[in-house]
Design an enzyme around this catalytic site. Structure first.
Site, PDB file in Angstrom:
ATOM      1  N   GLY A   1       0.609  -5.072   1.042  1.00  0.00           N
ATOM      2  CA  GLY A   1      -0.630  -5.125   0.268  1.00  0.00           C
ATOM      3  C   GLY A   1      -0.434  -5.723  -1.122  1.00  0.00           C
ATOM      4  O   GLY A   1      -1.365  -6.292  -1.691  1.00  0.00           O
TER       5      GLY A   1
ATOM      6  N   ALA B   1       0.869  -1.180   0.000  1.00  0.00           N
ATOM      7  CA  ALA B   1       0.000   0.000   0.000  1.00  0.00           C
ATOM      8  C   ALA B   1       0.903   1.226   0.000  1.00  0.00           C
ATOM      9  O   ALA B   1       2.061   1.154   0.431  1.00  0.00           O
ATOM     10  CB  ALA B   1      -0.888  -0.016   1.229  1.00  0.00           C
TER      11      ALA B   1
ATOM     12  N   GLU C   1      -0.577  -9.365  -0.562  1.00  0.00           N
ATOM     13  CA  GLU C   1      -1.977  -9.692  -0.250  1.00  0.00           C
ATOM     14  C   GLU C   1      -2.846  -9.651  -1.506  1.00  0.00           C
ATOM     15  O   GLU C   1      -3.745 -10.471  -1.683  1.00  0.00           O
ATOM     16  CB  GLU C   1      -2.499  -8.718   0.815  1.00  0.00           C
ATOM     17  CG  GLU C   1      -1.844  -8.961   2.179  1.00  0.00           C
ATOM     18  CD  GLU C   1      -2.111  -7.856   3.192  1.00  0.00           C
ATOM     19  OE1 GLU C   1      -2.020  -6.663   2.813  1.00  0.00           O
ATOM     20  OE2 GLU C   1      -2.414  -8.186   4.354  1.00  0.00           O
TER      21      GLU C   1
HETATM   22  N1  DAK Z   1       4.678   3.205  -0.723  1.00  0.00           N
HETATM   23  C1  DAK Z   1       5.063   4.370  -1.283  1.00  0.00           C
HETATM   24  N2  DAK Z   1       6.197   4.505  -1.999  1.00  0.00           N
HETATM   25  C2  DAK Z   1       6.969   3.427  -2.169  1.00  0.00           C
HETATM   26  C3  DAK Z   1       6.618   2.171  -1.603  1.00  0.00           C
HETATM   27  C4  DAK Z   1       5.411   2.087  -0.863  1.00  0.00           C
HETATM   28  N3  DAK Z   1       4.958   0.936  -0.327  1.00  0.00           N
HETATM   29  N4  DAK Z   1       7.591   1.283  -1.932  1.00  0.00           N
HETATM   30  C5  DAK Z   1       8.507   1.973  -2.661  1.00  0.00           C
HETATM   31  N5  DAK Z   1       8.131   3.245  -2.810  1.00  0.00           N
HETATM   32  C6  DAK Z   1       8.816   4.305  -3.532  1.00  0.00           C
HETATM   33  C7  DAK Z   1      10.035   4.822  -2.760  1.00  0.00           C
HETATM   34  O1  DAK Z   1       9.639   5.760  -1.804  1.00  0.00           O
HETATM   35  C8  DAK Z   1      10.848   5.401  -3.867  1.00  0.00           C
HETATM   36  O2  DAK Z   1      10.318   6.658  -4.215  1.00  0.00           O
HETATM   37  P1  DAK Z   1      11.261   7.946  -4.410  1.00  0.00           P
HETATM   38  O3  DAK Z   1      12.057   8.043  -3.159  1.00  0.00           O
HETATM   39  O4  DAK Z   1      12.106   7.593  -5.618  1.00  0.00           O
HETATM   40  O5  DAK Z   1      10.312   9.080  -4.649  1.00  0.00           O
HETATM   41  C9  DAK Z   1      10.587   4.471  -5.045  1.00  0.00           C
HETATM   42  O6  DAK Z   1       9.373   3.794  -4.737  1.00  0.00           O
HETATM   43  C10 DAK Z   1      11.672   3.416  -5.220  1.00  0.00           C
HETATM   44  O7  DAK Z   1      11.856   2.768  -3.988  1.00  0.00           O
HETATM   45  P2  DAK Z   1      13.308   2.558  -3.325  1.00  0.00           P
HETATM   46  O8  DAK Z   1      14.234   3.653  -3.694  1.00  0.00           O
HETATM   47  O9  DAK Z   1      13.083   2.302  -1.884  1.00  0.00           O
HETATM   48  O10 DAK Z   1      13.774   1.231  -4.080  1.00  0.00           O
HETATM   49  P3  DAK Z   1      14.738   0.095  -3.551  1.00  0.00           P
HETATM   50  O11 DAK Z   1      14.953  -0.795  -4.727  1.00  0.00           O
HETATM   51  O12 DAK Z   1      15.943   0.690  -2.860  1.00  0.00           O
HETATM   52  O13 DAK Z   1      13.902  -0.704  -2.432  1.00  0.00           O
HETATM   53  C11 DAK Z   1      11.934  -1.843  -1.545  1.00  0.00           C
HETATM   54  C12 DAK Z   1      12.806  -1.432  -2.790  1.00  0.00           C
HETATM   55  C13 DAK Z   1      10.666  -2.483  -2.039  1.00  0.00           C
HETATM   56  C14 DAK Z   1      12.726  -2.803  -0.687  1.00  0.00           C
HETATM   57  C15 DAK Z   1      11.643  -0.551  -0.728  1.00  0.00           C
HETATM   58  O14 DAK Z   1      11.115   0.443  -1.597  1.00  0.00           O
HETATM   59  C16 DAK Z   1      10.638  -0.807   0.367  1.00  0.00           C
HETATM   60  O15 DAK Z   1      11.004  -1.327   1.422  1.00  0.00           O
HETATM   61  N6  DAK Z   1       9.386  -0.401   0.146  1.00  0.00           N
HETATM   62  C17 DAK Z   1       8.348  -0.476   1.161  1.00  0.00           C
HETATM   63  C18 DAK Z   1       7.839  -1.886   1.285  1.00  0.00           C
HETATM   64  C19 DAK Z   1       6.737  -1.994   2.357  1.00  0.00           C
HETATM   65  O16 DAK Z   1       7.038  -1.693   3.537  1.00  0.00           O
HETATM   66  N7  DAK Z   1       5.560  -2.421   1.967  1.00  0.00           N
HETATM   67  C20 DAK Z   1       4.425  -2.538   2.895  1.00  0.00           C
HETATM   68  C21 DAK Z   1       3.669  -1.251   2.959  1.00  0.00           C
HETATM   69  S1  DAK Z   1       2.305  -1.300   4.130  1.00  0.00           S
HETATM   70  C22 DAK Z   1      -5.302  -2.044   4.077  1.00  0.00           C
HETATM   71  C23 DAK Z   1      -4.904  -3.111   3.345  1.00  0.00           C
HETATM   72  C24 DAK Z   1      -3.567  -3.295   3.097  1.00  0.00           C
HETATM   73  C25 DAK Z   1      -2.639  -2.435   3.583  1.00  0.00           C
HETATM   74  C26 DAK Z   1      -3.069  -1.343   4.295  1.00  0.00           C
HETATM   75  C27 DAK Z   1      -4.388  -1.145   4.550  1.00  0.00           C
HETATM   76  N8  DAK Z   1      -6.660  -1.829   4.369  1.00  0.00           N
HETATM   77  C28 DAK Z   1      -7.607  -2.719   3.669  1.00  0.00           C
HETATM   78  C29 DAK Z   1      -7.154  -0.870   5.252  1.00  0.00           C
HETATM   79  C30 DAK Z   1      -1.246  -2.680   3.295  1.00  0.00           C
HETATM   80  C31 DAK Z   1      -0.232  -2.063   3.916  1.00  0.00           C
HETATM   81  C32 DAK Z   1       1.101  -2.123   3.313  1.00  0.00           C
HETATM   82  O17 DAK Z   1       1.318  -2.702   2.281  1.00  0.00           O
END
Ligand code: DAK
Length: 258
Positions: free
Chosen positions: A109, A66, A112
Protein backbone atom coordinates in the site's frame (compact mmCIF):
# COMPACT_ATOMS: atom_id res chain seq x y z
CA UNK A 1 -9.35 17.47 12.81
CA UNK A 2 -6.73 16.41 15.38
CA UNK A 3 -4.05 14.29 13.70
CA UNK A 4 -2.29 11.49 15.55
CA UNK A 5 -0.61 9.54 12.73
CA UNK A 6 0.49 12.36 10.45
CA UNK A 7 2.10 15.78 10.81
CA UNK A 8 0.70 18.59 8.70
CA UNK A 9 2.71 21.75 8.00
CA UNK A 10 1.02 25.07 7.29
CA UNK A 11 1.49 25.99 3.63
CA UNK A 12 4.72 27.83 2.78
CA UNK A 13 5.24 29.33 -0.70
CA UNK A 14 2.04 27.60 -1.85
CA UNK A 15 3.14 24.12 -0.73
CA UNK A 16 1.30 22.06 1.88
CA UNK A 17 3.26 19.24 3.51
CA UNK A 18 1.98 15.98 5.00
CA UNK A 19 4.35 13.66 6.85
CA UNK A 20 3.32 10.12 7.74
CA UNK A 21 4.41 9.73 11.34
CA UNK A 22 4.39 6.12 12.59
CA UNK A 23 8.16 5.48 12.56
CA UNK A 24 8.00 2.55 15.03
CA UNK A 25 6.13 0.48 12.43
CA UNK A 26 7.88 1.89 9.34
CA UNK A 27 4.84 4.10 8.68
CA UNK A 28 2.48 1.15 8.17
CA UNK A 29 -0.78 2.56 6.88
CA UNK A 30 -3.51 1.73 9.36
CA UNK A 31 -7.08 2.92 8.82
CA UNK A 32 -6.55 5.98 11.02
CA UNK A 33 -3.52 7.08 8.99
CA UNK A 34 -5.44 6.76 5.73
CA UNK A 35 -8.37 8.70 7.20
CA UNK A 36 -6.02 11.46 8.29
CA UNK A 37 -4.14 11.63 4.97
CA UNK A 38 -7.45 11.95 3.12
CA UNK A 39 -8.66 14.65 5.54
CA UNK A 40 -5.43 16.66 5.24
CA UNK A 41 -5.47 16.39 1.44
CA UNK A 42 -9.10 17.58 1.47
CA UNK A 43 -8.15 20.60 3.60
CA UNK A 44 -5.27 21.49 1.29
CA UNK A 45 -7.48 21.04 -1.79
CA UNK A 46 -9.95 23.55 -0.33
CA UNK A 47 -7.26 26.04 0.74
CA UNK A 48 -6.62 28.57 -2.04
CA UNK A 49 -3.16 29.36 -0.67
CA UNK A 50 -2.08 25.77 -1.41
CA UNK A 51 -1.06 25.01 -5.00
CA UNK A 52 0.94 21.83 -4.59
CA UNK A 53 1.27 19.16 -1.90
CA UNK A 54 4.24 17.07 -0.71
CA UNK A 55 3.60 13.72 0.99
CA UNK A 56 6.50 12.01 2.70
CA UNK A 57 7.54 9.71 5.52
CA UNK A 58 11.08 9.62 6.88
CA UNK A 59 14.51 8.48 5.70
CA UNK A 60 13.84 4.82 6.60
CA UNK A 61 10.31 4.46 5.25
CA UNK A 62 7.76 6.23 3.12
CA UNK A 63 5.36 3.46 4.17
CA UNK A 64 5.98 -0.31 4.48
CA UNK A 65 2.44 -1.09 3.39
CA UNK A 66 -1.00 -1.36 4.89
CA UNK A 67 -0.88 -2.28 8.58
CA UNK A 68 -0.69 -6.06 8.49
CA UNK A 69 -1.63 -6.38 12.17
CA UNK A 70 -4.91 -4.60 11.45
CA UNK A 71 -5.77 -7.01 8.60
CA UNK A 72 -4.67 -10.35 10.06
CA UNK A 73 -8.02 -11.41 11.50
CA UNK A 74 -10.27 -9.76 8.93
CA UNK A 75 -12.51 -11.75 6.59
CA UNK A 76 -13.80 -10.74 3.16
CA UNK A 77 -16.97 -9.13 4.49
CA UNK A 78 -15.04 -7.17 7.12
CA UNK A 79 -12.54 -5.92 4.50
CA UNK A 80 -15.42 -4.89 2.22
CA UNK A 81 -17.22 -3.12 5.06
CA UNK A 82 -14.12 -1.10 5.89
CA UNK A 83 -14.45 0.32 2.39
CA UNK A 84 -10.86 1.46 2.27
CA UNK A 85 -11.18 1.91 -1.48
CA UNK A 86 -13.40 4.95 -0.92
CA UNK A 87 -10.48 6.61 0.85
CA UNK A 88 -8.01 5.78 -1.91
CA UNK A 89 -10.53 7.12 -4.45
CA UNK A 90 -10.54 10.51 -2.66
CA UNK A 91 -6.76 10.71 -2.96
CA UNK A 92 -7.05 10.02 -6.68
CA UNK A 93 -9.48 12.90 -7.14
CA UNK A 94 -7.39 15.51 -5.29
CA UNK A 95 -7.26 18.44 -7.70
CA UNK A 96 -3.86 19.83 -6.76
CA UNK A 97 -0.66 18.04 -7.75
CA UNK A 98 0.80 15.77 -5.07
CA UNK A 99 4.51 14.95 -4.99
CA UNK A 100 5.61 11.88 -3.06
CA UNK A 101 9.06 12.22 -1.47
CA UNK A 102 10.11 8.61 -1.00
CA UNK A 103 13.05 7.37 1.06
CA UNK A 104 13.49 3.84 2.36
CA UNK A 105 10.60 1.42 2.01
CA UNK A 106 7.61 2.09 -0.25
CA UNK A 107 5.97 -1.33 -0.17
CA UNK A 108 2.51 -2.71 -0.86
CA UNK A 109 0.00 0.00 0.00
CA UNK A 110 2.97 2.34 0.49
CA UNK A 111 4.08 1.84 -3.11
CA UNK A 112 0.46 2.20 -4.23
CA UNK A 113 0.12 5.43 -2.25
CA UNK A 114 3.28 6.82 -3.87
CA UNK A 115 1.94 5.85 -7.30
CA UNK A 116 -1.34 7.65 -6.55
CA UNK A 117 0.72 10.83 -6.26
CA UNK A 118 1.50 12.74 -9.43
CA UNK A 119 5.28 12.70 -9.24
CA UNK A 120 7.80 10.78 -7.16
CA UNK A 121 11.13 12.13 -5.95
CA UNK A 122 13.12 9.18 -4.61
CA UNK A 123 16.13 9.13 -2.32
CA UNK A 124 18.99 6.89 -3.43
CA UNK A 125 18.02 4.45 -0.65
CA UNK A 126 14.37 4.15 -1.69
CA UNK A 127 13.02 0.64 -2.27
CA UNK A 128 9.76 0.00 -4.11
CA UNK A 129 7.84 -3.25 -4.08
CA UNK A 130 4.55 -5.11 -3.96
CA UNK A 131 5.35 -7.90 -1.47
CA UNK A 132 1.72 -8.86 -0.77
CA UNK A 133 2.36 -12.21 -2.47
CA UNK A 134 4.67 -13.09 0.45
CA UNK A 135 1.77 -12.80 2.91
CA UNK A 136 -0.78 -14.68 0.83
CA UNK A 137 -2.59 -11.80 -0.84
CA UNK A 138 -2.08 -9.41 -3.75
CA UNK A 139 -2.03 -5.66 -4.38
CA UNK A 140 -5.45 -4.15 -3.58
CA UNK A 141 -5.10 -0.43 -4.17
CA UNK A 142 -3.94 -0.14 -7.75
CA UNK A 143 -0.62 -2.01 -7.66
CA UNK A 144 -1.39 -4.32 -10.55
CA UNK A 145 -2.76 -1.44 -12.65
CA UNK A 146 -0.69 1.68 -11.91
CA UNK A 147 2.60 -0.21 -11.63
CA UNK A 148 1.98 -1.92 -14.98
CA UNK A 149 1.18 1.40 -16.64
CA UNK A 150 4.32 2.96 -15.14
CA UNK A 151 6.93 0.22 -15.68
CA UNK A 152 5.36 -2.11 -18.24
CA UNK A 153 4.07 -5.68 -18.02
CA UNK A 154 7.33 -7.58 -17.65
CA UNK A 155 8.68 -5.75 -14.62
CA UNK A 156 5.24 -5.31 -13.01
CA UNK A 157 4.63 -9.07 -13.24
CA UNK A 158 8.02 -9.79 -11.70
CA UNK A 159 7.55 -7.31 -8.85
CA UNK A 160 4.02 -8.51 -7.98
CA UNK A 161 4.70 -12.24 -8.51
CA UNK A 162 8.03 -12.45 -6.67
CA UNK A 163 7.68 -9.63 -4.15
CA UNK A 164 11.17 -8.44 -5.11
CA UNK A 165 11.96 -4.86 -4.13
CA UNK A 166 13.48 -2.63 -6.77
CA UNK A 167 16.06 0.06 -6.03
CA UNK A 168 15.61 3.75 -6.66
CA UNK A 169 17.90 3.52 -9.71
CA UNK A 170 15.89 0.63 -11.17
CA UNK A 171 12.69 2.57 -10.50
CA UNK A 172 14.18 5.54 -12.34
CA UNK A 173 15.21 3.47 -15.39
CA UNK A 174 11.75 1.87 -15.43
CA UNK A 175 9.96 5.23 -15.36
CA UNK A 176 8.37 4.85 -11.93
CA UNK A 177 10.03 7.92 -10.41
CA UNK A 178 10.93 11.37 -11.64
CA UNK A 179 14.40 11.65 -10.12
CA UNK A 180 16.76 10.07 -7.63
CA UNK A 181 18.53 12.36 -5.18
CA UNK A 182 20.86 11.90 -2.18
CA UNK A 183 19.01 10.73 0.93
CA UNK A 184 20.03 13.71 3.03
CA UNK A 185 18.20 16.11 0.70
CA UNK A 186 15.31 14.00 -0.56
CA UNK A 187 12.66 16.09 1.17
CA UNK A 188 14.26 19.44 0.19
CA UNK A 189 14.47 18.33 -3.45
CA UNK A 190 10.79 17.35 -3.44
CA UNK A 191 9.92 20.65 -1.80
CA UNK A 192 11.88 22.58 -4.45
CA UNK A 193 9.99 20.76 -7.21
CA UNK A 194 6.69 21.45 -5.41
CA UNK A 195 7.55 25.16 -5.10
CA UNK A 196 8.24 25.30 -8.81
CA UNK A 197 4.84 23.72 -9.55
CA UNK A 198 3.21 26.07 -7.02
CA UNK A 199 4.64 29.11 -8.80
CA UNK A 200 2.61 28.44 -11.97
CA UNK A 201 -0.93 29.50 -12.84
CA UNK A 202 -3.13 27.61 -10.33
CA UNK A 203 -6.15 26.80 -12.49
CA UNK A 204 -4.02 25.74 -15.45
CA UNK A 205 -2.02 23.54 -13.05
CA UNK A 206 -5.14 21.71 -11.89
CA UNK A 207 -6.43 21.29 -15.44
CA UNK A 208 -3.07 19.89 -16.59
CA UNK A 209 -3.20 17.30 -13.80
CA UNK A 210 -6.78 16.40 -14.69
CA UNK A 211 -5.98 16.03 -18.40
CA UNK A 212 -2.84 13.93 -17.89
CA UNK A 213 -4.74 11.57 -15.56
CA UNK A 214 -7.56 11.38 -18.11
CA UNK A 215 -5.14 9.65 -20.48
CA UNK A 216 -5.30 6.57 -18.22
CA UNK A 217 -9.05 6.15 -18.60
CA UNK A 218 -9.82 7.35 -22.11
CA UNK A 219 -9.15 6.59 -25.72
CA UNK A 220 -6.65 8.87 -27.45
CA UNK A 221 -9.53 10.63 -29.23
CA UNK A 222 -11.52 11.10 -26.01
CA UNK A 223 -8.45 12.36 -24.18
CA UNK A 224 -7.57 14.84 -26.92
CA UNK A 225 -11.13 16.18 -26.86
CA UNK A 226 -10.96 16.52 -23.07
CA UNK A 227 -7.60 18.31 -23.31
CA UNK A 228 -8.93 20.74 -25.93
CA UNK A 229 -11.94 21.64 -23.75
CA UNK A 230 -9.68 22.30 -20.74
CA UNK A 231 -7.48 24.44 -23.02
CA UNK A 232 -10.45 26.53 -24.21
CA UNK A 233 -11.74 26.82 -20.65
CA UNK A 234 -8.52 28.54 -19.57
CA UNK A 235 -9.35 31.42 -21.93
CA UNK A 236 -12.11 32.42 -19.52
CA UNK A 237 -9.63 32.95 -16.65
CA UNK A 238 -7.96 36.18 -15.58
CA UNK A 239 -4.69 34.27 -15.34
CA UNK A 240 -4.69 33.56 -19.09
CA UNK A 241 -4.91 37.31 -19.80
CA UNK A 242 -2.31 38.04 -17.11
CA UNK A 243 0.09 35.32 -18.30
CA UNK A 244 0.01 36.40 -21.93
CA UNK A 245 0.11 40.13 -21.15
CA UNK A 246 3.06 39.60 -18.80
CA UNK A 247 4.90 37.77 -21.59
CA UNK A 248 4.28 40.62 -24.04
CA UNK A 249 5.26 43.24 -21.43
CA UNK A 250 8.38 41.22 -20.47
CA UNK A 251 7.48 40.96 -16.77
CA UNK A 252 6.67 38.21 -14.27
CA UNK A 253 2.99 37.25 -14.17
CA UNK A 254 1.03 37.87 -11.01
CA UNK A 255 -1.30 34.85 -10.74
CA UNK A 256 -4.71 35.35 -9.14
CA UNK A 257 -6.04 31.80 -9.37
CA UNK A 258 -9.12 33.15 -11.16
N1 DAK B 1 2.35 -3.58 8.96
C1 DAK B 1 2.51 -3.56 10.30
N2 DAK B 1 3.71 -3.46 10.90
C2 DAK B 1 4.80 -3.37 10.12
C3 DAK B 1 4.70 -3.39 8.70
C4 DAK B 1 3.40 -3.48 8.13
N3 DAK B 1 3.19 -3.46 6.80
N4 DAK B 1 5.95 -3.29 8.20
C5 DAK B 1 6.79 -3.24 9.26
N5 DAK B 1 6.10 -3.27 10.41
C6 DAK B 1 6.62 -3.22 11.77
C7 DAK B 1 7.26 -4.54 12.19
O1 DAK B 1 6.28 -5.44 12.62
C8 DAK B 1 8.17 -4.09 13.27
O2 DAK B 1 7.42 -3.88 14.45
P1 DAK B 1 7.91 -4.45 15.87
O3 DAK B 1 8.15 -5.90 15.65
O4 DAK B 1 9.19 -3.68 16.15
O5 DAK B 1 6.79 -4.12 16.81
C9 DAK B 1 8.65 -2.72 12.81
O6 DAK B 1 7.69 -2.28 11.85
C10 DAK B 1 10.00 -2.76 12.11
O7 DAK B 1 9.95 -3.74 11.11
P2 DAK B 1 11.07 -4.89 10.95
O8 DAK B 1 11.66 -5.25 12.25
O9 DAK B 1 10.45 -5.97 10.15
O10 DAK B 1 12.17 -4.10 10.10
P3 DAK B 1 13.20 -4.68 9.05
O11 DAK B 1 14.08 -3.52 8.71
O12 DAK B 1 13.83 -5.95 9.57
O13 DAK B 1 12.33 -5.08 7.76
C11 DAK B 1 10.65 -4.70 6.03
C12 DAK B 1 11.72 -4.11 7.02
C13 DAK B 1 9.91 -3.56 5.38
C14 DAK B 1 11.36 -5.54 4.99
C15 DAK B 1 9.70 -5.61 6.85
O14 DAK B 1 9.22 -4.89 7.97
C16 DAK B 1 8.52 -6.06 6.03
O15 DAK B 1 8.64 -7.00 5.24
N6 DAK B 1 7.36 -5.43 6.24
C17 DAK B 1 6.12 -5.84 5.61
C18 DAK B 1 6.08 -5.37 4.18
C19 DAK B 1 4.77 -5.79 3.48
O16 DAK B 1 4.53 -7.02 3.38
N7 DAK B 1 4.01 -4.84 3.01
C20 DAK B 1 2.72 -5.12 2.35
C21 DAK B 1 1.62 -5.18 3.36
S1 DAK B 1 0.03 -5.59 2.63
C22 DAK B 1 -6.42 -2.07 0.54
C23 DAK B 1 -5.48 -1.33 -0.09
C24 DAK B 1 -4.15 -1.65 0.08
C25 DAK B 1 -3.78 -2.69 0.86
C26 DAK B 1 -4.75 -3.40 1.52
C27 DAK B 1 -6.07 -3.10 1.36
N8 DAK B 1 -7.79 -1.79 0.37
C28 DAK B 1 -8.10 -0.54 -0.36
C29 DAK B 1 -8.84 -2.58 0.83
C30 DAK B 1 -2.37 -2.98 1.01
C31 DAK B 1 -1.89 -4.11 1.54
C32 DAK B 1 -0.49 -4.15 1.95
O17 DAK B 1 0.25 -3.20 1.84
Amino acid sequence: MEYTCILVTKPIDGVGVIQINRPAVLNALNLQTMTEIVAALGEFDADTTVRCIVLYGNEKAFAAGADIKEMTGADTVEMMKRDQFAKWEKIRTTKKPIIAAVSGFALGGGCELAMLCDMIVASDTAKFGQPEINIGVMPGAGGTQRLTRAVGKALAMEIALTGRMISAQEALSAGLVNRVVPTNVFFEEALALAKEVASKAPIATMLVKEAVLKSFSSTLEGGLEFERKNFYMLFSTEDQKEGMEAFVEKRKPNWKGR
